[in-house]
Design a protein around this motif. Structure first.
Motif, PDB file in Angstrom:
ATOM      1  N   ARG A  10     -42.443  36.360  23.761  1.00  0.00           N
ATOM      2  CA  ARG A  10     -41.072  36.838  23.508  1.00  0.00           C
ATOM      3  C   ARG A  10     -40.507  37.523  24.748  1.00  0.00           C
ATOM      4  N   GLY A  11     -41.368  38.262  25.449  1.00  0.00           N
ATOM      5  CA  GLY A  11     -40.912  38.924  26.662  1.00  0.00           C
ATOM      6  C   GLY A  11     -40.464  37.930  27.717  1.00  0.00           C
ATOM      7  N   ALA A  12     -41.196  36.813  27.837  1.00  0.00           N
ATOM      8  CA  ALA A  12     -40.843  35.808  28.840  1.00  0.00           C
ATOM      9  C   ALA A  12     -39.458  35.237  28.594  1.00  0.00           C
ATOM     10  N   ARG A  13     -39.029  35.216  27.317  1.00  0.00           N
ATOM     11  CA  ARG A  13     -37.701  34.695  27.008  1.00  0.00           C
ATOM     12  C   ARG A  13     -36.651  35.796  26.946  1.00  0.00           C
TER      13      ARG A  13
ATOM     14  N   LEU B  27     -48.484  45.716  28.263  1.00  0.00           N
ATOM     15  CA  LEU B  27     -47.626  45.655  27.071  1.00  0.00           C
ATOM     16  C   LEU B  27     -47.943  46.802  26.132  1.00  0.00           C
ATOM     17  N   GLU B  28     -49.213  47.132  26.002  1.00  0.00           N
ATOM     18  CA  GLU B  28     -49.658  48.199  25.115  1.00  0.00           C
ATOM     19  C   GLU B  28     -49.294  49.580  25.668  1.00  0.00           C
ATOM     20  N   ARG B  29     -49.555  49.795  26.976  1.00  0.00           N
ATOM     21  CA  ARG B  29     -49.332  51.119  27.574  1.00  0.00           C
ATOM     22  C   ARG B  29     -47.858  51.496  27.621  1.00  0.00           C
ATOM     23  N   LEU B  30     -46.990  50.514  27.781  1.00  0.00           N
ATOM     24  CA  LEU B  30     -45.570  50.810  27.945  1.00  0.00           C
ATOM     25  C   LEU B  30     -45.000  51.539  26.730  1.00  0.00           C
ATOM     26  N   ALA B  31     -45.592  51.293  25.564  1.00  0.00           N
ATOM     27  CA  ALA B  31     -45.086  51.930  24.341  1.00  0.00           C
ATOM     28  C   ALA B  31     -45.340  53.430  24.327  1.00  0.00           C
TER      29      ALA B  31
ATOM     30  N   LEU C 129     -34.830  46.154  31.161  1.00  0.00           N
ATOM     31  CA  LEU C 129     -35.699  47.327  31.073  1.00  0.00           C
ATOM     32  C   LEU C 129     -35.791  47.896  29.648  1.00  0.00           C
ATOM     33  N   PRO C 130     -34.667  48.190  28.964  1.00  0.00           N
ATOM     34  CA  PRO C 130     -34.796  48.680  27.587  1.00  0.00           C
ATOM     35  C   PRO C 130     -35.481  47.673  26.670  1.00  0.00           C
ATOM     36  N   ARG C 131     -35.274  46.367  26.923  1.00  0.00           N
ATOM     37  CA  ARG C 131     -35.933  45.350  26.099  1.00  0.00           C
ATOM     38  C   ARG C 131     -37.448  45.449  26.225  1.00  0.00           C
ATOM     39  N   ALA C 132     -37.905  45.745  27.439  1.00  0.00           N
ATOM     40  CA  ALA C 132     -39.353  45.858  27.657  1.00  0.00           C
ATOM     41  C   ALA C 132     -39.936  46.963  26.789  1.00  0.00           C
TER      42      ALA C 132
END
Length: 683
Positions: free
Chosen positions: A362-365, A376-380, A618-621
């Motif tokens: 989903r991130g790639a799109r 992906l886990e740490r960013l949260a 950035l906010p999407r990430a």
């Protein structure tokens, strides 16, 4: 002796995490295969081969186990999973039910349906028994034969059919997830209109070469990454940037292969071949991300390795020991057979990688390229977002707007400055090179001093473009620096042999989306901070324009200062660093999560954990990271909760074999389906 080669293959028949382990174990035993990585989520195997003959032996090792190595770009044919056996088992079960209803045929028809259905499972379990004696095929086979032995033929047949049906549904769900993950490559057109002398020729994409000129008419997709050399058009890049509105493109602008020309027409010079372009790079990053496990995945794997032996030991105790004290041998064996089915940890093992794979896809799109599941886990979990200024919050294309000289002409100052700028990749150096005026003087011995500036030898003397605040300035120069800085200009000081010759004033344009992005970050509960090497007056001018508060701005920072501040923030709850330049690389590497905009330098992109196609991503990430982590928790809770619930009800005698296998196969399908929600989520 030839160097080992890395080959990528799609593994046909690999429908669960247990399959991936068996495939990896088998390939590791092949002589000539010196490296193996098998990824369940992507369905691919990465082999390091010393010799080509090893590939044939690897295929021979996998064939008896029910797997095939296929070319990575190939597509499977037909429905995935053991659907022929599921149809046969279901048909025999239906016939057995009809026969029993009309002729009271007893358990023989059901036994036949169970034996036919369990045949492929028993064969697969036996072939892989040495590598994994606790595989789901072994457990289901034991449960089926045990049920037949105690006279529960009807339940045995139902167990086999439900398991095969669950295998088909799981394989279909996994195939959908993989197809969605790699659907970006389908954006490329099948043909291109290449310009040649006398007209245009239609050619397949494989015929394109770097340097070719291709025409892209309205309604067509760009065939390869390149630069516009003629025409103007509105180009939609939403499929891989997440930006819904088309962007205007004209001469000199870059375009990605796969983007759609909506209005107008372009002539594009091919810079990268379709199979090596931006979309291919996104898929490669997604694959690499799936090979790197997150912390949650490692914890679940460790738990699952202990879970199965523990439940199997409990099944042995219930079936063999309890009857010695409580009697009812058949009843206790029946409970033990149910525990055999519950002992399979497949749903738990799949719960994390399925969600991570969907999140990466989903991130790639959405314009967010995660390089690992851990990122992906740490960013949260981060609290602070540190942002670089030039190229991140601004367009990164400052222009030279004023030159104030001290004892030399403007033309001489520009010629010297351009000579120094020839050897620097800094945005201000680029602006100097592009400024109108005299050509650069010949220069040599270029070097950069972090935190100070760029230097070169011009006409036999050392000339530098330096930060004014890092230089000992005469009073008249210092007064000019102060005056220009208060106007919000970025400044560079031209010096020769240590003597100031000119002040160069630059202006950069804030990104249109910067204010909204900062507002979005605050709505997500994050604290943004601007880290810049610019003077405080210049940083405050930009910060005020995009909605930053003075206490959120840290100006006059060297790369070392940025690194120290990032280290401090990392210890105060976690920090995401967003940058695009060489001087951001150390801070990006040290941050809890480093994010680099795709327009930045190669050093920044290599040091970062996440690539952003635009600042708006950035906010999407952050939203996607939090959403994915939520799905991971749901999946783990569901898998563990369902196993625990049916373990208790089986021990208490409330549920039987078919409920146990339904819980296992159903949990697999449900955690996969829950993960697939991420592919359609709004971020």
């Amino acid at each position: 002796m030839k160097a080992p080669r890395v080959r990528v293959f799609r593994v046909e028949g690999m429908d669960c995490a247990d399959c991936a382990r068996k495939v990896a174990s088998a390939l590791e035993e092949v002589p000539g295969v010196v490296g193996v990585q098998v990824n369940y989520a992507s369905g691919k195997a990465y082999l390091v081969l010393e010799r080509e003959e090893a590939l044939r032996e690897a295929e021979a090792r996998l064939a008896p186990l029910g797997y095939r190595l296929l070319q990575a770009e190939g597509e499977g044919e037909g429905l995935p999973g053991p659907w022929p056996w599921a149809l046969l088992s279901g048909g025999l079960l239906l016939l057995a039910w009809v026969w029993d209803a009309f002729f009271a045929g007893g358990g023989l028809p059901y036994a036949l349906a169970a034996l036919v259905g369990v045949l492929p499972l028993a064969r697969k379990g036996l072939l892989g028994f040495r590598r994994n004696p606790f595989s789901i095929q072994v457990l289901v086979s034991l449960a089926t034969f045990g049920a037949l032995a105690i006279g529960a033929a009807q339940e045995a047949a139902v167990v086999v059919f439900l398991f095969l049906l669950g295998e088909v549904l799981e394989a279909y769900s996994v195939a959908q997830a993989r197809r969605s993950l790699y659907a970006l490559s389908e954006l490329l057109p099948r043909r291109a209109y290449r310009l040649k002398e006398g007209g245009v020729e239609e050619v397949p994409l494989k015929a394109l070469r770097v340097g070719d000129l291709v025409r892209v008419p309205p309604g067509e997709r760009v065939p390869a990454d390149g630069v516009v050399v003629s025409g103007q058009a509105s180009v939609e890049e939403a499929a891989f940037t997440g930006e819904p509105l088309p962007r205007p493109k004209g001469i000199g602008d870059r375009v990605y292969g796969g983007s759609l020309v909506q209005e107008g027409s372009l002539v594009v010079k091919v810079e990268r071949l379709p199979e090596e372009g931006f979309l291919a790079e996104m898929e490669r990053l997604a694959e690499e991300a799936l090979l790197k496990k997150s912390q949650a995945e490692r914890v679940v794997d460790a738990f699952s390795r202990r879970y199965t032996p523990a439940v199997l030991a409990l099944a042995g105790f219930v079936g063999l020991v309890l009857p010695l004290f409580r009697g009812d041998f058949l009843g206790h064996v029946y409970k033990a057979l149910g525990l055999l089915l519950i002992a399979c940890p497949c749903a738990l093992v799949v719960s994390v990688p399925a969600a991570i794979a969907a999140g990466v896809g989903r991130g790639a799109r959405a314009g967010v390229l995660f390089k690992s599941g851990a990122a992906l886990e740490r960013l949260a979990g981060v609290r602070y977002v540190a942002l670089d200024k030039t190229g991140t919050l601004t367009l990164g294309k400052p222009t030279l707007v004023r030159v104030v000289t001290f004892g030399v002409s403007t033309e001489e100052a520009l010629a010297l400055a351009k000579g120094v700028a020839e050897g620097s990749s800094h945005p201000l150096a680029r602006a100097v090179r592009e400024a109108l005026g005299p050509k650069a003087l010949p220069s040599e011995e270029h070097r950069a001093v972090p935190g100070l500036g760029a230097f070169a030898r011009v006409e036999g003397k050392e000339v530098g473009l330096v930060r004014p605040e890092a230089w000992d300035l005469p009073p008249e120069v210092e007064a000019q620096v102060k005056a220009l800085a208060e106007e919000g200009f970025s400044l560079s000081l031209l010096v020769r042999e240590g003597v100031p010759l000119a002040l160069l004033a630059f202006q950069d344009t804030p990104r249109l989306e910067a204010r909204e992005v900062l507002a979005e970050l605050r709505r997500l509960g994050l604290k943004p901070l601007l880290l810049t090497g610019d003077r405080e007056t210049s940083a405050l001018a930009l910060g005020t324009a995009i909605g930053l508060f003075p206490e959120e701005i840290r100006a006059g920072l060297s790369p070392v200062d940025k690194l120290r501040l990032v280290e401090e923030l990392a210890g105060r709850g976690g920090v995401a660093m967003v940058g695009d330049g060489v001087n951001d690389a150390p801070a990006l590497a040290r941050a809890t999560v480093g994010l680099a905009v795709a327009e930045g330098t190669e050093a920044a992109l290599q040091s970062a954990d996440v690539g952003l196609l635009s600042l708006a991503a950035l906010p999407r990430a952050f939203r996607l990271s939090r959403l994915t982590l939520g799905v991971v928790r749901q999946n783990v809770a569901f898998a563990v909760g369902l196993k625990g619930l049916f373990l208790l009800t089986t021990l208490m005698g409330y549920t039987g074999l078919w409920i146990a296998v339904l819980a296992d196969s159903g949990a697999l399908v449900l955690v996969t389906a829950n993960s697939l929600r991420l592919l359609r989520s709004r971020v």
